[in-house]
Scaffold this motif. Structure first.
Motif, PDB file in Angstrom:
ATOM      1  N   VAL A 171       0.813  -1.327   0.237  1.00 15.14           N
ATOM      2  CA  VAL A 171       0.053  -0.281   0.116  1.00 15.14           C
ATOM      3  C   VAL A 171       0.720   1.588   0.343  1.00 15.14           C
ATOM      4  N   LEU A 172       0.176   2.374  -0.529  1.00 13.91           N
ATOM      5  CA  LEU A 172       1.374   3.200  -1.073  1.00 13.91           C
ATOM      6  C   LEU A 172       0.433   4.716  -0.772  1.00 13.91           C
ATOM      7  N   PHE A 173       0.353   5.551   0.665  1.00 10.20           N
ATOM      8  CA  PHE A 173      -0.219   6.563   0.630  1.00 10.20           C
ATOM      9  C   PHE A 173       0.013   7.490   0.546  1.00 10.20           C
ATOM     10  N   VAL A 174      -0.241   8.320  -0.341  1.00 11.99           N
ATOM     11  CA  VAL A 174      -0.171   9.927  -1.066  1.00 11.99           C
ATOM     12  C   VAL A 174      -0.953  10.849  -0.726  1.00 11.99           C
ATOM     13  N   CYS A 175      -0.105  12.093  -0.334  1.00  9.84           N
ATOM     14  CA  CYS A 175      -0.869  13.053  -0.179  1.00  9.84           C
ATOM     15  C   CYS A 175      -0.135  14.362  -0.805  1.00  9.84           C
ATOM     16  N   LEU A 176       0.411  15.762  -1.101  1.00  7.16           N
ATOM     17  CA  LEU A 176       0.547  16.640  -1.256  1.00  7.16           C
ATOM     18  C   LEU A 176       2.053  16.852  -0.942  1.00  7.16           C
ATOM     19  N   GLY A 177       2.915  16.998   0.734  1.00 10.28           N
ATOM     20  CA  GLY A 177       3.935  16.910   0.927  1.00 10.28           C
ATOM     21  C   GLY A 177       4.581  15.771   1.413  1.00 10.28           C
TER      22      GLY A 177
ATOM     23  N   ALA B  83       4.156   8.960   0.309  1.00  9.98           N
ATOM     24  CA  ALA B  83       4.829   9.725  -0.813  1.00  9.98           C
ATOM     25  C   ALA B  83       4.345  10.558  -1.023  1.00  9.98           C
ATOM     26  N   GLY B  84       4.478  11.722  -1.936  1.00  9.08           N
ATOM     27  CA  GLY B  84       3.426  12.954  -2.555  1.00  9.08           C
ATOM     28  C   GLY B  84       3.658  13.301  -3.225  1.00  9.08           C
ATOM     29  N   THR B  85       3.235  14.248  -3.760  1.00 11.64           N
ATOM     30  CA  THR B  85       2.577  14.981  -5.012  1.00 11.64           C
ATOM     31  C   THR B  85       3.521  16.241  -5.422  1.00 11.64           C
ATOM     32  N   GLY B  86       4.126  16.882  -4.476  1.00  9.85           N
ATOM     33  CA  GLY B  86       5.208  17.708  -4.630  1.00  9.85           C
ATOM     34  C   GLY B  86       6.281  17.545  -3.657  1.00  9.85           C
ATOM     35  N   ASP B  87       7.814  18.161  -4.190  1.00 17.39           N
ATOM     36  CA  ASP B  87       9.136  18.370  -3.976  1.00 17.39           C
ATOM     37  C   ASP B  87       9.042  19.134  -2.654  1.00 17.39           C
ATOM     38  N   TRP B  88       8.860  19.908  -1.789  1.00 17.11           N
ATOM     39  CA  TRP B  88       9.146  20.909  -1.257  1.00 17.11           C
ATOM     40  C   TRP B  88       9.653  19.680  -0.098  1.00 17.11           C
ATOM     41  N   HIS B  89       9.366  18.679   0.445  1.00 13.91           N
ATOM     42  CA  HIS B  89       9.866  18.307   1.700  1.00 13.91           C
ATOM     43  C   HIS B  89      10.524  17.653   1.372  1.00 13.91           C
ATOM     44  N   ILE B  90      11.251  16.595   0.253  1.00 16.71           N
ATOM     45  CA  ILE B  90      11.745  15.794   0.204  1.00 16.71           C
ATOM     46  C   ILE B  90      12.575  14.773   1.381  1.00 16.71           C
TER      47      ILE B  90
ATOM     48  N   ALA C 210       6.514   8.074  -7.909  1.00 12.23           N
ATOM     49  CA  ALA C 210       7.084   7.677  -9.167  1.00 12.23           C
ATOM     50  C   ALA C 210       6.651   7.043  -9.840  1.00 12.23           C
ATOM     51  N   GLU C 211       6.913   6.773 -10.793  1.00  8.22           N
ATOM     52  CA  GLU C 211       6.687   6.032 -11.753  1.00  8.22           C
ATOM     53  C   GLU C 211       6.420   4.233 -11.118  1.00  8.22           C
ATOM     54  N   ASP C 212       7.559   4.285 -11.415  1.00  9.96           N
ATOM     55  CA  ASP C 212       7.643   2.783 -10.938  1.00  9.96           C
ATOM     56  C   ASP C 212       6.897   1.984  -9.569  1.00  9.96           C
ATOM     57  N   ASP C 213       6.550   3.308  -8.728  1.00  8.12           N
ATOM     58  CA  ASP C 213       5.116   2.309  -7.592  1.00  8.12           C
ATOM     59  C   ASP C 213       3.526   2.221  -8.651  1.00  8.12           C
ATOM     60  N   PHE C 214       3.236   1.666  -9.636  1.00  6.90           N
ATOM     61  CA  PHE C 214       2.672   1.359  -9.929  1.00  6.90           C
ATOM     62  C   PHE C 214       2.732   0.174 -10.835  1.00  6.90           C
ATOM     63  N   GLU C 215       4.072  -0.403 -10.228  1.00  4.97           N
ATOM     64  CA  GLU C 215       4.432  -1.248 -10.443  1.00  4.97           C
ATOM     65  C   GLU C 215       4.710  -1.761  -9.000  1.00  4.97           C
TER      66      GLU C 215
ATOM     67  N   VAL D 138      -1.652  11.904  -9.381  1.00  3.97           N
ATOM     68  CA  VAL D 138      -1.358  11.003  -9.559  1.00  3.97           C
ATOM     69  C   VAL D 138      -1.737  10.376 -10.581  1.00  3.97           C
ATOM     70  N   ARG D 139      -3.210  10.454 -10.994  1.00  2.00           N
ATOM     71  CA  ARG D 139      -3.224   9.875 -12.446  1.00  2.00           C
ATOM     72  C   ARG D 139      -2.947  10.143 -13.207  1.00  2.00           C
ATOM     73  N   LYS D 140      -1.739  11.569 -13.412  1.00  4.34           N
ATOM     74  CA  LYS D 140      -1.147  12.186 -14.884  1.00  4.34           C
ATOM     75  C   LYS D 140       0.158  11.561 -14.365  1.00  4.34           C
ATOM     76  N   LEU D 141       1.116  10.771 -13.850  1.00  2.00           N
ATOM     77  CA  LEU D 141       1.892  10.060 -13.172  1.00  2.00           C
ATOM     78  C   LEU D 141       1.597   9.024 -14.029  1.00  2.00           C
ATOM     79  N   GLN D 142       0.700   7.983 -14.144  1.00  2.00           N
ATOM     80  CA  GLN D 142       0.532   6.805 -14.228  1.00  2.00           C
ATOM     81  C   GLN D 142       0.641   6.449 -15.517  1.00  2.00           C
ATOM     82  N   PRO D 143       1.080   5.429 -15.266  1.00  2.00           N
ATOM     83  CA  PRO D 143       1.658   4.889 -17.193  1.00  2.00           C
ATOM     84  C   PRO D 143       0.518   4.969 -18.009  1.00  2.00           C
ATOM     85  N   LYS D 144       0.574   5.070 -19.362  1.00  2.00           N
ATOM     86  CA  LYS D 144      -0.335   4.437 -20.283  1.00  2.00           C
ATOM     87  C   LYS D 144      -0.185   3.427 -20.439  1.00  2.00           C
TER      88      LYS D 144
END
Length: 162
Positions: free
Chosen positions: A5-11, A41-48, A76-81, A97-103
């Motif tokens: 399971v991967l939980f995703v928020c902004l930062g 993981a986050g969708t924004g890179d402010w707090h990496i 990351a894209e490989d999170d989908f795998e 996240v949908r925008k990052l999803q491999p097609k």
């Protein structure tokens, strides 16, 4: 094979690490840490590279839930795998996240919105306590949602084991 399971928020410093920590705690309590893993993981890179927000750490400490070793990272894209469930904390995170999803190809991950696991709730998005300051409200939502998600995964494991 473990369910992941991967939980995703902004930062990746407030909601998703809180969900990761609570979920890991519930998984361990259920004796299922051999079968289920969690990350965030986050969708924004402010707090990496940063640890969870002090408000998240404080509430997790109050509930004796470990967040040891947790550091913010980007989806990351490989999170989908890698993951079976990618669980986004709000509509905006889900869109990003949908925008990052491999097609192309068969993807292991299925996308979910966190509060969809709590359909009886009037709340549809987990509010961001980075902006609201209300870490208690977020903890309550995360706690209920993690319990429901764990029920779902236990059912999925039972079906897979047949």
């Amino acid at each position: 094979m473990k369910k992941k399971v991967l939980f995703v928020c902004l930062g990746n410093i407030c909601r998703s690490p809180m969900a990761e920590a609570v979920f890991r705690h519930r998984v361990k309590e259920a004796g299922l840490d051999h079968a289920i893993e969690a990350d965030s993981a986050g969708t924004g890179d402010w707090h990496i590279g940063h640890p969870p927000h002090e408000g998240t750490r404080a509430i997790l400490d109050r509930h004796a839930i470990s967040y040891e070793g947790m550091r913010a990272r980007l989806v990351a894209e490989d999170d989908f795998e890698t993951f079976d469930y990618i669980v986004c904390m709000d509509d905006s995170n889900l869109r990003n996240v949908r925008k990052l999803q491999p097609k192309a190809g068969q993807l292991r991950a299925k996308l979910y919105k966190f509060m969809d696991f709590v359909p009886e709730s009037a709340v549809t998005d987990v509010p961001d306590p980075y902006f609201t300051g209300n870490f208690d409200e977020v903890y309550e939502l995360v706690s209920v949602g993690c319990d429901k998600l764990l029920e779902r995964i236990k059912a999925d494991l039972a079906v897979a084991g047949r």
